[in-house]
Every structure is written in structure tokens, then in C-alpha cells.
Design a protein around this motif. Structure first.
Motif, PDB file in Angstrom:
ATOM      1  N   UNK A 132       0.845  -1.202   0.000  1.00 40.17           N
ATOM      2  CA  UNK A 132       0.000   0.000   0.000  1.00 40.17           C
ATOM      3  C   UNK A 132       0.879   1.249   0.000  1.00 40.17           C
ATOM      4  N   UNK A 133       1.961   1.226   0.757  1.00 44.06           N
ATOM      5  CA  UNK A 133       2.890   2.367   0.770  1.00 44.06           C
ATOM      6  C   UNK A 133       3.456   2.625  -0.623  1.00 44.06           C
ATOM      7  N   UNK A 189       2.698   6.241  -5.862  1.00 39.88           N
ATOM      8  CA  UNK A 189       2.432   6.415  -7.288  1.00 39.88           C
ATOM      9  C   UNK A 189       1.109   7.121  -7.585  1.00 39.88           C
ATOM     10  N   UNK A 190       0.181   7.099  -6.636  1.00 44.11           N
ATOM     11  CA  UNK A 190      -1.136   7.682  -6.937  1.00 44.11           C
ATOM     12  C   UNK A 190      -1.481   8.888  -6.064  1.00 44.11           C
ATOM     13  N   UNK A 191      -0.652   9.203  -5.084  1.00 44.85           N
ATOM     14  CA  UNK A 191      -0.944  10.315  -4.184  1.00 44.85           C
ATOM     15  C   UNK A 191      -0.008  11.490  -4.460  1.00 44.85           C
ATOM     16  N   UNK A 192      -0.543  12.690  -4.408  1.00 45.91           N
ATOM     17  CA  UNK A 192       0.300  13.885  -4.525  1.00 45.91           C
ATOM     18  C   UNK A 192       1.237  13.997  -3.331  1.00 45.91           C
ATOM     19  N   UNK A 193       0.742  13.636  -2.151  1.00 44.50           N
ATOM     20  CA  UNK A 193       1.533  13.643  -0.926  1.00 44.50           C
ATOM     21  C   UNK A 193       1.297  12.308  -0.227  1.00 44.50           C
ATOM     22  N   UNK A 194       2.149  11.303  -0.495  1.00 42.39           N
ATOM     23  CA  UNK A 194       1.917   9.966   0.076  1.00 42.39           C
ATOM     24  C   UNK A 194       1.849   9.943   1.597  1.00 42.39           C
ATOM     25  N   UNK A 244      -6.445   9.676  -1.605  1.00 41.95           N
ATOM     26  CA  UNK A 244      -7.135   8.693  -2.443  1.00 41.95           C
ATOM     27  C   UNK A 244      -7.262   7.347  -1.737  1.00 41.95           C
ATOM     28  N   UNK A 245      -6.148   6.841  -1.221  1.00 41.62           N
ATOM     29  CA  UNK A 245      -6.165   5.551  -0.522  1.00 41.62           C
ATOM     30  C   UNK A 245      -5.965   5.822   0.961  1.00 41.62           C
TER      31      UNK A 245
END
Length: 233
Positions: A204-205, A210-215, A220-221
Motif C-alpha cells: 500500500x505504501x 504512485x497515486x498520491x500527490x503527498x503519500x 485517495x487511498x
């Protein structure tokens, strides 16, 4: 379906000949073709020459470490990689997963368990090659194409190994609903995963990177503490 006349190839990488001997006998009895390597340099040579269907990769290797072997292979291939290691500390496991391993198992282990993981991993990899249900999901700037195995984020294509793709697909297909850890383990890894929670957390990390502006502050997730994850788009 895989070619029934072709045995699936497994590359076994370990610096202990006794371990390789036992595992080779076991896997060959299960119908697999086994290729072996005793160090990291040899592993990369054998990988390029034989194109295995799955790699069992020890973490501690001479010449080139298992971590570096995994990182090198992930630069060009999404072949399933299961880390096999005597080191069970959280840091060692996380490092292996973060550089691209799909799964891990620690020594000593039950041979039956390792064979079950090999079977499940190969089965899911083969299923992913089959023409699937055609469909696209587009939510919150993320577009996922199941048939082409393609993901774009805010219009930019993103490379995504199978496990990350499957996680994203399940979460997006259930957007707005909590998907429990148990369901994710069952749907993505395909067998009982009691006690192996780090595998899911690290995947998940990687997916968030790859899909978050700020992981570090995902939108999103999102984590639903004590239950699982939700795609909030």
C-alpha cells in the motif's frame, strides 16, 4: 492458460547448496523446472538467460545482495519474486518488499507452506495474463484499464507491478467502501496470510507513492484503522 507442455520455471537463489538441493527436489517433484544460482551475480545472469516464471530469492547473498538483485530485476521485469530469508526483523522484510518483492517467507519454514505460496503466486500471475473482463475505472484523477493493465494518474502513465495493480483495482472497484485486510490478502495473494501484515502495508505504501500527490497525507487511498483501506475518490 499456461502452455500445458511447458513446465513453469523457478529460479532458486541461495548461497547454501543444501537448501538449494532440498528445494530443487521438492519443486521438481511438483512439476516445476528449477534453475539455481549461488550468488547475486549468477542470479542476474540466470534470470536474463532463462526468463523464469518466478524467483525464490535469498536476502543475504555474496557478490550482489538479494536486495540489489531484486532492485535490478524490477527495473525491467514484473516477474513474481518471493524473498526467502533467515532474517526476520521488520526492517529487513520491509527493505525487501520496498524494492519490489511480491512476498516473503522466513527460515525456518514448512516446505508445504512455501510450495503453497509458489503455487498461489504462479496461479495469480497466469490469471493476470488471460484476457479479462474489459473495463475502465476512472476516479479522482486515476484511470485504470483492466484489459490493458494500464494506469494513469492525473493524465500521466504509471508503471505498476501486478500486486500493486490488483490492490488498486480492488480498492477502486469498491470506492467509498472499506475493503478489509482479510479480503485484500485473499484477493491479491490468494492464501491464508495470518501474521504477515507487513506485506500488505508495504505494498500500500508503494501504491500510494504512485497515486498520491503527498503519500504521507493520502487522500485517495486512506487507512481505516483496525479494518483495512478505502479508495476515497
Amino acid at each position: 492458460m499456461p502452455d500445458q507442455d511447458r513446465r513453469q520455471k523457478i529460479l532458486v537463489v541461495d548461497d547454501e547448496p543444501s537448501f538449494i538441493d532440498v528445494l530443487s527436489i521438492t519443486l521438481e517433484a511438483e512439476g516445476y523446472e528449477v534453475i539455481t544460482a549461488l550468488d547475486g551475480f549468477e542470479a542476474l545472469e540466470r534470470f536474463r538467460a532463462t526468463k523464469p516464471d518466478l524467483i525464490l530469492l535469498d536476502l543475504m547473498l555474496p557478490r550482489i545482495s538479494g536486495v540489489d538483485v531484486c532492485r535490478d530485476i524490477r527495473g525491467s521485469s514484473n516477474v513474481p519474486i518471493i524473498m526467502v530469508t533467515a532474517k526476520s526483523s521488520e526492517l529487513d522484510v520491509v527493505v525487501g518488499l520496498e524494492v519490489g518483492a511480491d512476498d516473503y517467507i522466513t527460515k525456518p519454514y514448512r516446505m508445504r507452506e512455501l510450495v503453497a505460496r509458489v503455487r498461489a503466486t504462479l496461479r495469480r500471475a497466469e490469471d493476470a495474463k488471460e484476457p479479462g473482463q474489459s473495463g475502465r475505472i476512472e476516479l479522482a484523477g486515476v484511470q485504470l484499464d483492466s484489459e490493458r493493465h494500464e494506469v494513469t494518474v492525473d493524465g500521466e502513465p504509471v508503471s505498476m507491478p501486478l500486486k500493486e495493480f490488483e490492490l488498486l483495482e480492488i480498492l477502486m472497484a469498491n470506492a467509498g467502501r472499506v475493503v478489509t485486510r482479510e479480503i485484500l490478502f485473499d484477493r491479491v495473494w490468494g492464501y491464508d496470510y495470518v501474521g504477515e501484515s507487513k506485506t500488505l502495508d508495504v505494498h500500500v505504501k508503494r501504491l500510494r507513492s504512485k497515486v498520491e500527490a503527498d503519500p504521507s497525507n493520502p487522500e485517495r487511498i486512506v487507512t481505516i484503522r483496525g479494518l483495512g483501506y478505502k479508495f476515497a475518490g
